[in-house]
Design a protein around this motif. Structure first.
Motif, short mmCIF file in Angstrom:
data_model
loop_
_atom_site.label_atom_id
_atom_site.label_comp_id
_atom_site.label_asym_id
_atom_site.label_seq_id
_atom_site.Cartn_x
_atom_site.Cartn_y
_atom_site.Cartn_z
N ASP A 42 0.85 -1.34 -0.04
CA ASP A 42 0.01 -0.03 0.00
C ASP A 42 0.75 1.20 -0.14
N VAL A 43 2.02 1.23 -0.61
CA VAL A 43 2.98 2.31 -0.62
C VAL A 43 2.45 3.63 -1.16
N ARG A 44 2.52 4.73 -0.52
CA ARG A 44 2.25 6.02 -0.90
C ARG A 44 3.43 6.85 -1.06
N TYR A 45 3.40 7.78 -2.12
CA TYR A 45 4.32 8.92 -1.85
C TYR A 45 3.70 10.11 -1.86
N GLN A 46 3.97 10.80 -1.11
CA GLN A 46 3.38 12.38 -0.71
C GLN A 46 4.45 13.38 -0.59
N GLN A 47 3.69 14.67 -0.56
CA GLN A 47 4.71 15.48 0.03
C GLN A 47 5.85 15.63 -1.16
N TRP A 61 10.36 13.57 -1.26
CA TRP A 61 9.05 12.99 -1.04
C TRP A 61 8.97 12.34 0.59
N THR A 62 7.56 12.05 0.86
CA THR A 62 7.45 11.01 1.96
C THR A 62 6.94 9.70 1.50
N LEU A 63 7.39 8.77 2.02
CA LEU A 63 6.78 7.54 1.45
C LEU A 63 6.36 6.99 2.89
N SER A 64 5.14 6.34 2.67
CA SER A 64 4.40 5.44 3.91
C SER A 64 3.89 4.30 3.33
N GLY A 65 3.50 3.43 4.36
CA GLY A 65 2.55 2.40 4.02
C GLY A 65 3.02 1.35 4.90
N THR A 66 2.45 0.09 4.77
CA THR A 66 2.69 -1.13 5.85
C THR A 66 3.39 -1.98 5.10
N THR A 67 4.29 -2.65 5.41
CA THR A 67 5.32 -3.62 5.05
C THR A 67 4.51 -5.02 5.01
N THR A 68 4.92 -5.86 4.23
CA THR A 68 4.40 -7.29 4.47
C THR A 68 4.39 -7.96 5.64
N GLU A 74 6.94 5.19 7.86
CA GLU A 74 6.73 6.66 7.29
C GLU A 74 8.26 7.20 7.15
N VAL A 75 8.76 7.48 5.90
CA VAL A 75 10.01 7.96 5.74
C VAL A 75 10.22 9.34 4.95
N ARG A 76 11.00 10.20 5.06
CA ARG A 76 11.26 11.01 4.35
C ARG A 76 12.45 10.79 3.26
N GLY A 77 12.57 11.17 2.21
CA GLY A 77 13.57 10.78 1.43
C GLY A 77 13.78 11.64 0.11
N CYS A 78 14.69 11.32 -0.85
CA CYS A 78 15.22 12.15 -1.92
C CYS A 78 15.57 11.05 -3.07
N LYS A 90 21.04 7.39 -14.02
CA LYS A 90 21.40 7.16 -12.89
C LYS A 90 20.31 7.66 -11.60
N LYS A 91 20.10 6.82 -10.77
CA LYS A 91 19.38 7.28 -9.85
C LYS A 91 19.82 6.90 -8.34
N ASP A 92 20.00 7.73 -7.67
CA ASP A 92 20.42 7.41 -6.28
C ASP A 92 19.39 7.85 -5.19
N SER A 93 19.21 7.09 -4.14
CA SER A 93 18.06 7.35 -3.29
C SER A 93 18.62 7.45 -1.67
N TYR A 94 17.99 8.23 -1.20
CA TYR A 94 18.41 8.16 0.37
C TYR A 94 16.75 8.34 1.08
N TRP A 95 16.92 7.73 2.13
CA TRP A 95 15.82 7.47 3.13
C TRP A 95 16.22 8.13 4.51
N LYS A 96 15.27 9.01 5.14
CA LYS A 96 15.51 9.42 6.43
C LYS A 96 14.64 8.76 7.23
N ILE A 97 15.03 7.64 8.03
CA ILE A 97 14.05 6.75 8.65
C ILE A 97 14.09 7.06 10.07
N ARG A 98 12.70 7.17 10.42
CA ARG A 98 12.31 7.76 11.81
C ARG A 98 11.71 6.77 12.58
#
Length: 100
Positions: A42-47, A61-68, A74-78, A90-98
């Motif tokens: 149920d992943v959602r990308y918002q903000q 972006w902010t990603l949220s959802g429920t894992t399997t 809910e993480v903020r990332g870029c 090239k795509k390089d992703s970073y997550w700020k995990i709370r």
């Protein structure tokens, strides 16, 4: 996924190495996105906010959802992007995990 080059380089956050999980193969971009939806159905990308300047770009972006496993996240990332001939090379992703 038509926007990805034939052999894009995608660096995620899942590995122990400082550069992350590298996907460098035909279809690497679509497979990475499919894996995200498989692990968080149920992943959602918002903000989200995006910009492009010449051959580089960034997305926030902010990603949220429920894992399997049933864990809510809910993480903020870029993503940092590199383009060539109108395609993602090239795509390089970073997550700020709370943590709670």
């Amino acid at each position: 996924m038509v926007h990805f080059a034939t052999t894009p380089s995608s660096k995620g956050r899942e590995e122990r190495e400082p550069w992350g999980n590298q996907v460098r193969r035909l279809g690497g971009g679509p497979r990475g996105v499919a894996a995200r939806f498989a692990g968080i159905p149920d992943v959602r990308y918002q903000q989200d906010d995006h910009f492009v300047d010449d051959d580089r770009g960034a997305s926030e972006w902010t990603l949220s959802g429920t894992t399997t496993e049933g864990q809510w996240i809910e993480v903020r990332g870029c993503d940092l992007w590199t383009f060539r001939d109108g395609k993602v090379v090239k795509k390089d992703s970073y997550w700020k995990i709370r943590t709670s």
